[in-house]
Design a protein around this motif. Structure first.
Motif, short mmCIF file in Angstrom:
data_model
loop_
_atom_site.label_atom_id
_atom_site.label_comp_id
_atom_site.label_asym_id
_atom_site.label_seq_id
_atom_site.Cartn_x
_atom_site.Cartn_y
_atom_site.Cartn_z
N ASN A 28 0.86 -1.19 0.00
CA ASN A 28 0.00 0.00 0.00
C ASN A 28 0.90 1.24 0.00
O ASN A 28 1.43 1.65 1.03
CB ASN A 28 -0.92 -0.02 1.23
N GLU A 29 1.03 1.84 -1.17
CA GLU A 29 1.91 3.00 -1.32
C GLU A 29 1.42 4.22 -0.54
O GLU A 29 2.22 5.02 -0.07
CB GLU A 29 2.08 3.34 -2.79
N GLN A 30 0.10 4.35 -0.40
CA GLN A 30 -0.45 5.49 0.33
C GLN A 30 -0.05 5.42 1.80
O GLN A 30 0.39 6.42 2.38
CB GLN A 30 -1.96 5.55 0.22
N TRP A 31 -0.19 4.26 2.42
CA TRP A 31 0.21 4.11 3.83
C TRP A 31 1.71 4.34 3.99
O TRP A 31 2.15 4.94 4.96
CB TRP A 31 -0.14 2.73 4.35
N GLU A 32 2.47 3.85 3.03
CA GLU A 32 3.92 4.02 3.07
C GLU A 32 4.26 5.51 3.06
O GLU A 32 5.07 5.99 3.86
CB GLU A 32 4.53 3.31 1.87
N ALA A 33 3.63 6.25 2.15
CA ALA A 33 3.89 7.69 2.04
C ALA A 33 3.41 8.44 3.29
O ALA A 33 4.10 9.34 3.79
CB ALA A 33 3.21 8.25 0.80
N GLU A 34 2.23 8.07 3.79
CA GLU A 34 1.72 8.72 5.00
C GLU A 34 2.64 8.45 6.18
O GLU A 34 2.88 9.34 7.01
CB GLU A 34 0.31 8.21 5.31
N GLY A 35 3.16 7.25 6.26
CA GLY A 35 4.09 6.91 7.34
C GLY A 35 5.35 7.75 7.29
O GLY A 35 5.81 8.27 8.32
N LYS A 36 5.89 7.91 6.11
CA LYS A 36 7.09 8.74 5.96
C LYS A 36 6.79 10.18 6.35
O LYS A 36 7.60 10.85 6.99
CB LYS A 36 7.60 8.67 4.52
N SER A 37 5.61 10.66 5.96
CA SER A 37 5.21 12.02 6.28
C SER A 37 5.07 12.22 7.79
O SER A 37 5.53 13.23 8.33
CB SER A 37 3.89 12.34 5.59
N GLU A 38 4.44 11.26 8.46
CA GLU A 38 4.27 11.36 9.91
C GLU A 38 5.61 11.35 10.63
O GLU A 38 5.81 12.08 11.60
CB GLU A 38 3.38 10.23 10.43
N GLN A 39 6.53 10.54 10.14
CA GLN A 39 7.87 10.51 10.74
C GLN A 39 8.54 11.87 10.59
O GLN A 39 9.15 12.38 11.54
CB GLN A 39 8.73 9.45 10.06
#
Length: 61
Positions: A28-39
């Motif tokens: 899931n690329e969206q979750w991956e991107a959101e995770g990076k953003s939250e970090q």
């Protein structure tokens, strides 16, 4: 920086790491991107708090 600010910022980073890993594991690329953003947000908030502490330390002298 208060300990509650530190904890909240660290929690946001950890949540982002978990979301990123889950996104990687499931494809899931969206979750991956959101995770990076939250970090990144957590790291930026911590850096901002450190700057505030440094400035406060200078003016407290």
């Amino acid at each position: 920086m208060t300990s509650s600010d530190k904890a909240e910022n660290k929690a946001e980073e950890i949540k982002g790491q978990a979301k990123e890993k889950l996104g990687e594991a499931t494809g899931n690329e969206q979750w991956e991107a959101e995770g990076k953003s939250e970090q990144a947000k957590g790291s930026i908030k911590q850096a901002g708090e450190k700057v505030k502490d440094a400035v406060k330390g200078v003016f407290d002298r």
